[in-house]
Design a protein around this motif. Sequence first.
Motif, mmCIF file in Angstrom:
data_model
loop_
_atom_site.group_PDB
_atom_site.id
_atom_site.type_symbol
_atom_site.label_atom_id
_atom_site.label_comp_id
_atom_site.label_asym_id
_atom_site.label_seq_id
_atom_site.Cartn_x
_atom_site.Cartn_y
_atom_site.Cartn_z
ATOM 1 N N SER A 164 -6.059 -2.816 5.323
ATOM 2 C CA SER A 164 -4.784 -3.534 5.338
ATOM 3 C C SER A 164 -4.598 -4.400 4.091
ATOM 4 O O SER A 164 -3.473 -4.543 3.590
ATOM 5 C CB SER A 164 -4.673 -4.406 6.597
ATOM 6 O OG SER A 164 -4.593 -3.596 7.747
ATOM 7 N N THR A 173 -3.179 -2.210 1.317
ATOM 8 C CA THR A 173 -1.767 -1.866 1.438
ATOM 9 C C THR A 173 -0.865 -3.096 1.284
ATOM 10 O O THR A 173 0.246 -2.984 0.770
ATOM 11 C CB THR A 173 -1.492 -1.176 2.783
ATOM 12 O OG1 THR A 173 -2.000 -1.991 3.852
ATOM 13 C CG2 THR A 173 -2.169 0.181 2.832
ATOM 14 N N ARG A 174 -1.342 -4.253 1.697
ATOM 15 C CA ARG A 174 -0.542 -5.459 1.510
ATOM 16 C C ARG A 174 -0.445 -5.815 0.026
ATOM 17 O O ARG A 174 0.549 -6.395 -0.416
ATOM 18 C CB ARG A 174 -1.112 -6.619 2.323
ATOM 19 C CG ARG A 174 -0.798 -6.471 3.811
ATOM 20 C CD ARG A 174 -1.364 -7.574 4.663
ATOM 21 N NE ARG A 174 -1.015 -7.363 6.067
ATOM 22 C CZ ARG A 174 0.097 -7.798 6.637
ATOM 23 N NH1 ARG A 174 0.975 -8.484 5.918
ATOM 24 N NH2 ARG A 174 0.352 -7.563 7.906
ATOM 25 N N LEU A 222 2.354 -8.518 -0.496
ATOM 26 C CA LEU A 222 2.378 -9.399 0.666
ATOM 27 C C LEU A 222 1.021 -10.051 0.935
ATOM 28 O O LEU A 222 0.692 -10.375 2.066
ATOM 29 C CB LEU A 222 2.806 -8.613 1.910
ATOM 30 C CG LEU A 222 4.258 -8.130 1.951
ATOM 31 C CD1 LEU A 222 4.500 -7.252 3.168
ATOM 32 C CD2 LEU A 222 5.212 -9.316 1.960
ATOM 33 N N LEU A 223 0.229 -10.260 -0.111
ATOM 34 C CA LEU A 223 -1.068 -10.901 0.058
ATOM 35 C C LEU A 223 -0.901 -12.385 0.381
ATOM 36 O O LEU A 223 0.085 -13.016 -0.001
ATOM 37 C CB LEU A 223 -1.908 -10.742 -1.211
ATOM 38 C CG LEU A 223 -2.437 -9.329 -1.497
ATOM 39 C CD1 LEU A 223 -3.097 -9.297 -2.867
ATOM 40 C CD2 LEU A 223 -3.414 -8.879 -0.426
ATOM 41 N N ARG A 232 10.501 -3.886 -2.391
ATOM 42 C CA ARG A 232 10.010 -3.959 -1.021
ATOM 43 C C ARG A 232 11.124 -3.660 -0.021
ATOM 44 O O ARG A 232 12.196 -4.250 -0.080
ATOM 45 C CB ARG A 232 9.414 -5.345 -0.767
ATOM 46 C CG ARG A 232 8.639 -5.458 0.527
ATOM 47 C CD ARG A 232 8.276 -6.903 0.797
ATOM 48 N NE ARG A 232 7.449 -7.482 -0.241
ATOM 49 C CZ ARG A 232 7.695 -8.647 -0.834
ATOM 50 N NH1 ARG A 232 8.767 -9.338 -0.503
ATOM 51 N NH2 ARG A 232 6.891 -9.107 -1.751
ATOM 52 N N MET A 246 7.248 -0.510 4.867
ATOM 53 C CA MET A 246 6.031 -0.612 5.667
ATOM 54 C C MET A 246 6.340 -0.677 7.156
ATOM 55 O O MET A 246 7.285 -1.351 7.568
ATOM 56 C CB MET A 246 5.240 -1.857 5.242
ATOM 57 C CG MET A 246 3.847 -1.949 5.822
ATOM 58 S SD MET A 246 2.890 -3.237 4.957
ATOM 59 C CE MET A 246 1.267 -2.984 5.681
ATOM 60 N N PHE A 298 4.608 -2.057 10.381
ATOM 61 C CA PHE A 298 3.517 -2.959 10.713
ATOM 62 C C PHE A 298 2.916 -2.621 12.071
ATOM 63 O O PHE A 298 3.503 -1.902 12.884
ATOM 64 C CB PHE A 298 4.005 -4.410 10.685
ATOM 65 C CG PHE A 298 4.402 -4.882 9.313
ATOM 66 C CD1 PHE A 298 3.462 -5.406 8.455
ATOM 67 C CD2 PHE A 298 5.715 -4.783 8.885
ATOM 68 C CE1 PHE A 298 3.823 -5.832 7.179
ATOM 69 C CE2 PHE A 298 6.087 -5.199 7.615
ATOM 70 C CZ PHE A 298 5.132 -5.725 6.764
ATOM 71 N N ASP A 321 0.767 0.887 8.872
ATOM 72 C CA ASP A 321 -0.453 0.141 9.174
ATOM 73 C C ASP A 321 -0.743 0.209 10.677
ATOM 74 O O ASP A 321 -0.222 -0.565 11.461
ATOM 75 C CB ASP A 321 -0.309 -1.313 8.716
ATOM 76 C CG ASP A 321 -1.612 -2.096 8.820
ATOM 77 O OD1 ASP A 321 -2.609 -1.518 9.290
ATOM 78 O OD2 ASP A 321 -1.645 -3.275 8.432
#
Length: 367
Positions: A49, A52-53, A58-59, A89, A95, A97, A180
Amino acid sequence: MVEKVLEVKDLKINFNTYGGKVQAIRDISFDLYKGETLAIVGESGSGKSVTTRAIMGLLANNSEIEQGSITFKGQNLIGLTEHEWTKIRGFDIAMIFQDPMTSLDPTMKIGQQIAEPLIKHRGLSKKQAWAKALDMMKLVGIPNAEAHIKDYPHQFSGGMRQRIVIAIALIANPTILIADEPTTALDVTIQAQILHIMKKLQAEIDTSIIFITHDLGVVAGIANRVAVMYAGQIVEIGTTDEVFNFPQHPYTWGLLNSMPTIETEKGELEAIPGTPPDLLEPPKGDPFAARNKFALEVDEKMKPPFFKLSDTHFAATWLLDERAPEVEPPLEVRKRWAKYQAKHPEADRRKAVAVEFNAVLGSEDNL
């Protein structure tokens, strides 16, 4: 020639905590090609994860990208401002989730949430966007969509909410879709329906998918290629056929040996012993060595390079070195090898060749 849509190279990501620096991602590289599904598998905490973040920007605030690049359409995504990310994005890269309930705004009608990417990124009017949102609801299999487009998330079941999350992610026809663990909380019947929808929509809009999961059964039905992650590193990567039926890393053996098949006999499944290493102080050598009954002395001292078994298949294990002793993998793995080699007589692990550790692990061949 298949178009490369994403290139991750030499990526290292740390998290600064009160206990010290967690080295969550440790020097990984991979490519993603147009129209393919790349599955990233591994235990919880392996770095799936986080990877991919990073691709989504999106960290967490305490993260630090120490080195590496994430290249999309010729642009390095690392270091983009939040304003620059808003143009990518949800539009070029979307994405799905894990938890659909926390991914949806409980105060907004479903139609509004599905239509929002079209209004924001494509400049459609509300009427046009809602019409396309209705079409997408029908496409993902929401029954009587006209009557439910103005409903709120709490009025839907878990499976229906997951379909809505997929609709939001795909409404703008993204180049890359990151999923994810999108089926983790669903029963197997709904899971199969969700996977069927994803494959159907992928074929229609030719999007590329990165599918994150720990469920190898799901991987077998959806992925073209598989990357196996352990302790923040990729330890094996190849086509689904190669990784499932000609696996070479002992960690991959352990994952497959713990998964039942229709041929599994009573008492054959085995769990992988031990726990993953502490990434505050990761091992110097092979991170799987402490849990690996096939570990060699060199595993404690040196990180193994990647060994190339084919143009698409690589594994980072000293067992593939020509100086390593022959070992006998679990019975389930030996059965898989036998079937694979019957179809692919050229497959020979003794001919594996060490390659540069940070070589780009992917090939457009045979996709």
